[in-house]
Design an enzyme around this catalytic site. Sequence first.
Site, mmCIF file in Angstrom:
data_model
loop_
_atom_site.group_PDB
_atom_site.id
_atom_site.type_symbol
_atom_site.label_atom_id
_atom_site.label_comp_id
_atom_site.label_asym_id
_atom_site.label_seq_id
_atom_site.Cartn_x
_atom_site.Cartn_y
_atom_site.Cartn_z
ATOM 1 N N ARG A 1 78.425 11.673 2.022
ATOM 2 C CA ARG A 1 79.275 11.355 3.174
ATOM 3 C C ARG A 1 79.698 12.626 3.907
ATOM 4 O O ARG A 1 79.749 12.650 5.145
ATOM 5 C CB ARG A 1 80.503 10.572 2.703
ATOM 6 C CG ARG A 1 81.417 10.096 3.826
ATOM 7 C CD ARG A 1 82.450 9.096 3.331
ATOM 8 N NE ARG A 1 83.429 8.798 4.365
ATOM 9 C CZ ARG A 1 84.715 9.145 4.320
ATOM 10 N NH1 ARG A 1 85.185 9.803 3.259
ATOM 11 N NH2 ARG A 1 85.539 8.840 5.298
ATOM 12 N N HIS B 1 78.904 13.122 7.759
ATOM 13 C CA HIS B 1 79.961 13.246 8.766
ATOM 14 C C HIS B 1 79.945 14.596 9.469
ATOM 15 O O HIS B 1 80.249 14.674 10.666
ATOM 16 C CB HIS B 1 81.327 12.999 8.127
ATOM 17 C CG HIS B 1 81.655 11.552 7.969
ATOM 18 N ND1 HIS B 1 82.927 11.042 8.169
ATOM 19 C CD2 HIS B 1 80.882 10.486 7.644
ATOM 20 C CE1 HIS B 1 82.910 9.733 7.968
ATOM 21 N NE2 HIS B 1 81.685 9.377 7.637
ATOM 22 N N HIS C 1 74.969 3.342 2.217
ATOM 23 C CA HIS C 1 76.175 2.627 1.790
ATOM 24 C C HIS C 1 75.993 1.946 0.441
ATOM 25 O O HIS C 1 76.944 1.348 -0.072
ATOM 26 C CB HIS C 1 76.590 1.603 2.853
ATOM 27 C CG HIS C 1 77.401 2.196 3.957
ATOM 28 N ND1 HIS C 1 77.789 1.491 5.073
ATOM 29 C CD2 HIS C 1 77.907 3.436 4.114
ATOM 30 C CE1 HIS C 1 78.493 2.276 5.870
ATOM 31 N NE2 HIS C 1 78.571 3.460 5.309
ATOM 32 N N TRP D 1 80.034 -1.501 -2.199
ATOM 33 C CA TRP D 1 78.974 -2.262 -1.531
ATOM 34 C C TRP D 1 78.061 -2.956 -2.537
ATOM 35 O O TRP D 1 77.358 -3.891 -2.184
ATOM 36 C CB TRP D 1 78.143 -1.343 -0.644
ATOM 37 C CG TRP D 1 78.805 -0.918 0.625
ATOM 38 C CD1 TRP D 1 78.807 -1.597 1.818
ATOM 39 C CD2 TRP D 1 79.546 0.285 0.863
ATOM 40 N NE1 TRP D 1 79.502 -0.896 2.776
ATOM 41 C CE2 TRP D 1 79.968 0.278 2.214
ATOM 42 C CE3 TRP D 1 79.894 1.376 0.069
ATOM 43 C CZ2 TRP D 1 80.713 1.309 2.782
ATOM 44 C CZ3 TRP D 1 80.639 2.412 0.633
ATOM 45 C CH2 TRP D 1 81.041 2.373 1.970
#
Length: 361
Positions: A115, A119, A242, A258
């Site tokens: 992540r 990002h 995810h 998830w």
Amino acid sequence: MTTAVRLLPSLGRTAHKRSLYLFSAAAAAAAAATFAYSQSQKRSSSSPGGGSNHGWNNWGKAAALASTTPLVHVASVEKGRSYEDFQKVYNAIALKLREDDEYDNYIGYGPVLVRLAWHTSGTWDKHDNTGGSYGGTYRFKKEFNDPSNAGLQNGFKFLEPIHKEFPWISSGDLFSLGGVTAVQEMQGPKIPWRCGRVDTPEDTTPDNGRLPDADKDADYVRTFFQRLNMNDREVVALMGAHALGKTHLKNSGYEGPWGAANNVFTNEFYLNLLNEDWKLEKNDANNEQWDSKSGYMMLPTDYSLIQDPKYLSIVKEYANDQDKFFKDFSKAFEKLLENGITFPKDAPSPFIFKTLEEQGL
């Protein structure tokens, strides 16, 4: 006064004799004169919060003159560094992932490193070539404290001892390499990776608001990813990450995993989208999310992939063929990490790192 965060002192260091070039794309297209600026830098030994402008005293003047032109971010490898040096960094990250496995109720740090890489790259804007992984600007407070980055501080802290061990690596290279390492060590595909990102000054930090919202529909998803120069297949492939980790109410306003294999890279995200019995519910933050009886969740943007015919066909393809998903994810993730970077003709070819298992470690 600089406002860089102090959690990782050596991340404020810039690479030796690296350059930033600013060109006028319009002028180049018209075969007119181009504007170029090159500023040599010296390594700064101050902490990110220590008041240093990292040797970029004249950068602001150049940027002002070229304020309407797109940036060109030229990769520049630290002199004397080779594949072997970066494999050592990879190994240090991978060994720490193995050792520090209690984080987030034994999910581990792998998902948060993916992540963080996502990002710090996902702020890129193709229209002016600002943002992205190149400048390592997550080390500055504006990006560090972006509400969309809540929770990434844990990944940032994880990398602190790595950078102390290898102080020559740039912030952008470290953030992106962390994501590559995590994907591969979680049994995901090989991700070709290139070095040469250069720490840029605080005033190159992109504004908040460039990262995706989770409560939108497929039209929003498609429009958002157009800014990152991603097509439909690349969008669906990237969202497959995810499968890793879980959402946390305090960070994102959503709660839950998830899927079951949240620290193993698989195509489970697509299988769950298609096969779980989803129900739209409000969580404790009063945000709507899709929940299943299995205890899994999907963000509205996740669920939108099966509401859009073009996205749905790709979701079905990846659900039926994990190898195809791995291949497409590898290409899309490599592209995401490199968006906006110009690699010179004499730059090293992309590195393919060996996992700890492949090295017998």
